[in-house]
Scaffold this active site. Structure first.
Site, PDB file in Angstrom:
ATOM      1  N   SER A 132      13.121 -23.418  -4.346  1.00  0.00           N
ATOM      2  CA  SER A 132      12.251 -22.314  -4.378  1.00  0.00           C
ATOM      3  C   SER A 132      12.327 -21.092  -3.538  1.00  0.00           C
ATOM      4  O   SER A 132      12.922 -21.344  -2.359  1.00  0.00           O
ATOM      5  CB  SER A 132      11.042 -23.286  -3.964  1.00  0.00           C
ATOM      6  OG  SER A 132       9.925 -22.354  -3.641  1.00  0.00           O
ATOM      7  N   GLU A 134       9.994 -20.156  -1.796  1.00  0.00           N
ATOM      8  CA  GLU A 134       9.523 -20.487  -0.470  1.00  0.00           C
ATOM      9  C   GLU A 134      10.248 -20.859   0.640  1.00  0.00           C
ATOM     10  O   GLU A 134      10.016 -20.651   1.715  1.00  0.00           O
ATOM     11  CB  GLU A 134       8.442 -21.650  -0.873  1.00  0.00           C
ATOM     12  CG  GLU A 134       7.429 -22.184   0.182  1.00  0.00           C
ATOM     13  CD  GLU A 134       6.329 -21.428   0.486  1.00  0.00           C
ATOM     14  OE1 GLU A 134       5.891 -20.509  -0.389  1.00  0.00           O
ATOM     15  OE2 GLU A 134       5.737 -21.460   1.465  1.00  0.00           O
ATOM     16  N   TYR A 155       6.178 -27.817   2.769  1.00  0.00           N
ATOM     17  CA  TYR A 155       6.920 -27.687   1.501  1.00  0.00           C
ATOM     18  C   TYR A 155       7.959 -26.948   1.609  1.00  0.00           C
ATOM     19  O   TYR A 155       9.094 -27.185   1.055  1.00  0.00           O
ATOM     20  CB  TYR A 155       5.735 -27.080   0.254  1.00  0.00           C
ATOM     21  CG  TYR A 155       6.326 -26.650  -0.825  1.00  0.00           C
ATOM     22  CD1 TYR A 155       6.601 -27.648  -1.871  1.00  0.00           C
ATOM     23  CD2 TYR A 155       6.957 -25.425  -1.168  1.00  0.00           C
ATOM     24  CE1 TYR A 155       7.427 -27.484  -2.991  1.00  0.00           C
ATOM     25  CE2 TYR A 155       7.391 -25.119  -2.209  1.00  0.00           C
ATOM     26  CZ  TYR A 155       7.467 -26.052  -3.159  1.00  0.00           C
ATOM     27  OH  TYR A 155       8.077 -25.706  -4.629  1.00  0.00           O
TER      28      TYR A 155
HETATM   29  P1  NAP Z   1       3.900 -28.820 -11.137  1.00  0.00           P
HETATM   30  O1  NAP Z   1       3.240 -28.408 -12.160  1.00  0.00           O
HETATM   31  O2  NAP Z   1       2.987 -29.305  -9.883  1.00  0.00           O
HETATM   32  O3  NAP Z   1       4.457 -30.350 -11.579  1.00  0.00           O
HETATM   33  C1  NAP Z   1       4.991 -31.182 -10.648  1.00  0.00           C
HETATM   34  C2  NAP Z   1       5.568 -32.526 -11.041  1.00  0.00           C
HETATM   35  O4  NAP Z   1       6.076 -33.546 -10.311  1.00  0.00           O
HETATM   36  C3  NAP Z   1       4.398 -32.993 -12.016  1.00  0.00           C
HETATM   37  O5  NAP Z   1       5.086 -33.569 -13.337  1.00  0.00           O
HETATM   38  C4  NAP Z   1       4.022 -34.215 -11.192  1.00  0.00           C
HETATM   39  O6  NAP Z   1       3.455 -35.436 -11.630  1.00  0.00           O
HETATM   40  C5  NAP Z   1       4.941 -34.669 -10.423  1.00  0.00           C
HETATM   41  N1  NAP Z   1       5.124 -35.442  -9.436  1.00  0.00           N
HETATM   42  C6  NAP Z   1       4.684 -35.092  -8.036  1.00  0.00           C
HETATM   43  N2  NAP Z   1       4.562 -36.050  -7.192  1.00  0.00           N
HETATM   44  C7  NAP Z   1       5.407 -37.100  -7.912  1.00  0.00           C
HETATM   45  C8  NAP Z   1       6.010 -38.293  -7.565  1.00  0.00           C
HETATM   46  N3  NAP Z   1       5.744 -38.876  -6.437  1.00  0.00           N
HETATM   47  N4  NAP Z   1       6.740 -39.047  -8.218  1.00  0.00           N
HETATM   48  C9  NAP Z   1       7.101 -38.526  -9.572  1.00  0.00           C
HETATM   49  N5  NAP Z   1       6.597 -37.292  -9.954  1.00  0.00           N
HETATM   50  C10 NAP Z   1       5.749 -36.547  -9.136  1.00  0.00           C
HETATM   51  O7  NAP Z   1       5.105 -27.944 -10.723  1.00  0.00           O
HETATM   52  P2  NAP Z   1       5.792 -26.844 -11.546  1.00  0.00           P
HETATM   53  O8  NAP Z   1       5.200 -25.775 -11.300  1.00  0.00           O
HETATM   54  O9  NAP Z   1       6.043 -27.362 -12.911  1.00  0.00           O
HETATM   55  O10 NAP Z   1       7.228 -26.719 -10.674  1.00  0.00           O
HETATM   56  C11 NAP Z   1       8.416 -27.683 -11.071  1.00  0.00           C
HETATM   57  C12 NAP Z   1       9.389 -27.777  -9.803  1.00  0.00           C
HETATM   58  O11 NAP Z   1       9.694 -26.440  -9.222  1.00  0.00           O
HETATM   59  C13 NAP Z   1       8.623 -28.407  -8.671  1.00  0.00           C
HETATM   60  O12 NAP Z   1       9.592 -29.023  -7.729  1.00  0.00           O
HETATM   61  C14 NAP Z   1       8.114 -27.082  -7.820  1.00  0.00           C
HETATM   62  O13 NAP Z   1       8.088 -27.326  -6.362  1.00  0.00           O
HETATM   63  C15 NAP Z   1       9.213 -25.997  -8.159  1.00  0.00           C
HETATM   64  N6  NAP Z   1       9.111 -24.660  -8.085  1.00  0.00           N
HETATM   65  C16 NAP Z   1       8.093 -24.231  -8.519  1.00  0.00           C
HETATM   66  C17 NAP Z   1       7.862 -22.848  -8.705  1.00  0.00           C
HETATM   67  C18 NAP Z   1       6.660 -22.243  -9.627  1.00  0.00           C
HETATM   68  O14 NAP Z   1       6.223 -21.061  -9.195  1.00  0.00           O
HETATM   69  N7  NAP Z   1       6.018 -22.773 -10.428  1.00  0.00           N
HETATM   70  C19 NAP Z   1       8.909 -22.006  -8.147  1.00  0.00           C
HETATM   71  C20 NAP Z   1       9.841 -22.361  -7.278  1.00  0.00           C
HETATM   72  C21 NAP Z   1      10.182 -23.958  -7.431  1.00  0.00           C
HETATM   73  P3  NAP Z   1       1.736 -35.149 -12.046  1.00  0.00           P
HETATM   74  O15 NAP Z   1       1.564 -34.690 -13.361  1.00  0.00           O
HETATM   75  O16 NAP Z   1       1.387 -36.686 -12.267  1.00  0.00           O
HETATM   76  O17 NAP Z   1       1.099 -34.618 -10.830  1.00  0.00           O
HETATM   77  N1  GDD Z   2      -3.504 -21.421  -4.256  1.00  0.00           N
HETATM   78  C1  GDD Z   2      -4.176 -20.370  -3.730  1.00  0.00           C
HETATM   79  N2  GDD Z   2      -5.652 -20.270  -3.477  1.00  0.00           N
HETATM   80  N3  GDD Z   2      -3.814 -19.244  -3.038  1.00  0.00           N
HETATM   81  C2  GDD Z   2      -4.213 -18.190  -2.727  1.00  0.00           C
HETATM   82  C3  GDD Z   2      -5.746 -18.237  -2.779  1.00  0.00           C
HETATM   83  C4  GDD Z   2      -6.479 -19.591  -3.259  1.00  0.00           C
HETATM   84  O1  GDD Z   2      -7.740 -19.343  -3.725  1.00  0.00           O
HETATM   85  N4  GDD Z   2      -6.062 -17.254  -2.358  1.00  0.00           N
HETATM   86  C5  GDD Z   2      -5.010 -16.281  -1.807  1.00  0.00           C
HETATM   87  N5  GDD Z   2      -3.909 -17.074  -2.191  1.00  0.00           N
HETATM   88  C6  GDD Z   2      -2.487 -16.787  -1.831  1.00  0.00           C
HETATM   89  C7  GDD Z   2      -1.681 -17.599  -1.056  1.00  0.00           C
HETATM   90  O2  GDD Z   2      -2.060 -17.564   0.491  1.00  0.00           O
HETATM   91  C8  GDD Z   2      -0.309 -17.367  -1.379  1.00  0.00           C
HETATM   92  O3  GDD Z   2       0.080 -16.168  -0.498  1.00  0.00           O
HETATM   93  C9  GDD Z   2      -0.464 -16.916  -2.923  1.00  0.00           C
HETATM   94  O4  GDD Z   2      -1.873 -16.384  -3.174  1.00  0.00           O
HETATM   95  C10 GDD Z   2       0.149 -17.725  -3.900  1.00  0.00           C
HETATM   96  O5  GDD Z   2      -0.311 -18.927  -3.894  1.00  0.00           O
HETATM   97  P1  GDD Z   2      -0.046 -20.074  -4.812  1.00  0.00           P
HETATM   98  O6  GDD Z   2      -0.495 -19.682  -6.170  1.00  0.00           O
HETATM   99  O7  GDD Z   2      -0.685 -21.326  -4.167  1.00  0.00           O
HETATM  100  O8  GDD Z   2       1.645 -20.174  -4.861  1.00  0.00           O
HETATM  101  P2  GDD Z   2       2.518 -20.124  -3.571  1.00  0.00           P
HETATM  102  O9  GDD Z   2       3.262 -18.726  -3.610  1.00  0.00           O
HETATM  103  O10 GDD Z   2       2.022 -20.738  -2.302  1.00  0.00           O
HETATM  104  O11 GDD Z   2       3.713 -21.360  -4.128  1.00  0.00           O
HETATM  105  C11 GDD Z   2       4.039 -21.487  -5.295  1.00  0.00           C
HETATM  106  O12 GDD Z   2       5.285 -20.834  -5.459  1.00  0.00           O
HETATM  107  C12 GDD Z   2       6.304 -21.106  -4.592  1.00  0.00           C
HETATM  108  C13 GDD Z   2       7.678 -20.113  -5.028  1.00  0.00           C
HETATM  109  O13 GDD Z   2       7.359 -19.258  -4.253  1.00  0.00           O
HETATM  110  C14 GDD Z   2       4.336 -22.807  -5.879  1.00  0.00           C
HETATM  111  O14 GDD Z   2       4.300 -23.012  -7.282  1.00  0.00           O
HETATM  112  C15 GDD Z   2       5.452 -23.614  -5.170  1.00  0.00           C
HETATM  113  O15 GDD Z   2       5.774 -24.922  -5.788  1.00  0.00           O
HETATM  114  C16 GDD Z   2       6.609 -22.415  -5.475  1.00  0.00           C
HETATM  115  O16 GDD Z   2       7.678 -23.219  -4.621  1.00  0.00           O
END
Ligand code: NAP
Ligand code: GDD
Length: 344
Positions: A132, A134, A155
């Site tokens: 990520s 992050e 995280y």
């Molecule tokens: P998500 O929607 O939160 O999905 C997470 C998945 O992990 C869900 O299927 C969840 O199951 C499963 N999970 C959580 N805890 C588990 C456990 N203890 N054992 C088995 N399964 C578990 O995340 P996403 O947005 O699809 O992201 C996919 C991956 O990419 C994650 O690793 C995330 O950290 C990473 N990532 C995401 C982003 C982004 O912007 N979306 C960016 C960079 C990296 P449930 O459905 O039961 O909750």
């Molecule tokens: N969730 C959330 N809720 N975020 C908020 C809010 C709110 O009400 N208000 C402001 N934010 C700001 C957060 O402080 C952050 O700076 C930004 O919105 C994005 O927050 P999220 O959408 O929660 O995503 P994230 O950037 O913290 O994390 C996501 O992206 C990562 C990749 O950079 C997640 O998908 C991570 O799993 C992923 O790795």
């Protein structure tokens, strides 16, 4: 021609559902690991599911949890996948401050459990780690594959561990193991407590007269938001190369949360300032100010390029919410009362 088998952890998540769709389209047999819950958690993949007795079924689900190494090893033995896409994680940054130990167990150690299971079973499968942006945290943008990590959340710390575990298994055991370092990617399937989905839902519901305001935290943070459906193609391409390597996947453009909010509300003809309120419960103890990915390596080596940028993403997410409301899918308040209770 032999049919390829993939195992996806996190198949019920946003990315897991798009990746399962993509791999099925490419002719794979897809196995997904699903954790047991008292309520159904398969909504994002229900449209892909066929009864396993159906001879046409090509997607199979198995119970398993990242905290259970024995089960993971057993599942690998049973499925014998050619490719493992490790997407499961406790993926919410704000939650990781409340649950740092669980986040480390699941998101960091869970990756080691999977890598170790592959090593000990001796399967010649390829491994994708969902790393990520992050991990870059406080490092100045634009961030690329050689940018130092400076994570700003439990995280992010867990993902740095998992990143290095993946590289270590590649270097130590010659495993085909890669890190996709993905910047934020969103979609109508995004979890409702991530900011883009929360705002898209709120804009649609306010337009429909179902709520008046939405409470948000830091509007100044900037993120490089892309479209999840496009990002899973990059994951697949990473596992089709001759040599394993790590890649940044991003659009190269960042927007503030405020700008994203503005796009969503403008799309339904509303002024966001009339409807957005501040609540400090949505702030994080340490924040990332600006993430902007340089994905030139992915473009050069994988031939991957994004086409959907944040303004279009905002529109498509709001449209999906409006469609849902039009079809009588009355989403709960965003966040729902229970989510608000735990401060998301
Ligand atoms: P998500 O929607 O939160 O999905 C997470 C998945 O992990 C869900 O299927 C969840 O199951 C499963 N999970 C959580 N805890 C588990 C456990 N203890 N054992 C088995 N399964 C578990 O995340 P996403 O947005 O699809 O992201 C996919 C991956 O990419 C994650 O690793 C995330 O950290 C990473 N990532 C995401 C982003 C982004 O912007 N979306 C960016 C960079 C990296 P449930 O459905 O039961 O909750
Ligand atoms: N969730 C959330 N809720 N975020 C908020 C809010 C709110 O009400 N208000 C402001 N934010 C700001 C957060 O402080 C952050 O700076 C930004 O919105 C994005 O927050 P999220 O959408 O929660 O995503 P994230 O950037 O913290 O994390 C996501 O992206 C990562 C990749 O950079 C997640 O998908 C991570 O799993 C992923 O790795």
């Amino acid at each position: 021609m032999t049919v390829k088998k993939a195992l996806i952890t996190g198949i019920t998540g946003q990315d897991g559902s798009y990746l399962a769709e993509l791999l099925l389209k490419k002719g794979y047999v897809v196995h997904g690991m699903v954790r047991r819950a008292s309520t159904f958690n398969t909504q994002r993949i229900d449209h892909l599911y066929r009864d396993p007795h159906d001879p046409e079924a090509r997607m199979f689900l198995h119970y398993g949890d990242l905290t259970d190494g024995t089960r993971i090893a057993g599942l690998l033995e049973q499925v014998q996948p050619d490719e493992v896409y490790h997407l499961a994680a406790q993926s919410h940054v704000r939650v990781s401050f409340d649950e740092p130990e669980f986040t480390g167990d699941c998101t960091a150690l869970g990756t080691t459990r999977l890598l170790e299971a592959i090593r000990t079973t001796g399967l010649p499968c390829r491994f994708y780690q969902a790393s990520s942006s992050e991990m870059f945290g406080a490092s100045l943008p634009p961030q690329h594959e050689r940018t130092p990590f400076h994570p700003r959340s439990p995280y992010g710390v867990a993902k740095v561990y998992a990143y290095w575990a993946t590289r270590n298994y590649r270097e130590a055991y010659g495993m085909y193991a890669v890190n996709g370092i993905l910047f934020n990617h969103e979609s109508p399937r995004r979890g409702p407590t991530f900011v883009t989905r929360k705002v898209a839902m709120a804009a649609a519901r306010i337009k429909a007269g179902l709520q008046d305001v939405v409470y948000l935290g830091n509007l100044d943070a900037r993120r490089d938001w892309g479209y999840a459906a496009e990002y899973v193609e990059a994951m697949w391409r990473m596992l089709q190369q001759d040599e394993p390597d790590d890649y940044v996947v991003a659009t190269g453009v960042s927007h503030s949360v405020r700008e994203f909010v503005e796009h969503c509300f403008a799309h339904v003809g509303l002024d966001w300032r009339d409807h957005v309120r501040f609540d400090d419960r949505y702030l994080r103890p340490s924040e990332i100010d600006d993430l902007v990915g340089d994905a030139s390596k992915a473009a050069r080596v994988l031939g991957w390029r994004p086409t959907v940028l944040a303004p279009e993403l905002a529109r498509l997410m709001v449209d999906a919410e409006l469609d849902g409301l039009g079809q009588g899918v009355v989403a709960t308040a965003s966040p729902s009362p229970a989510q608000a209770l735990v401060g998301l």
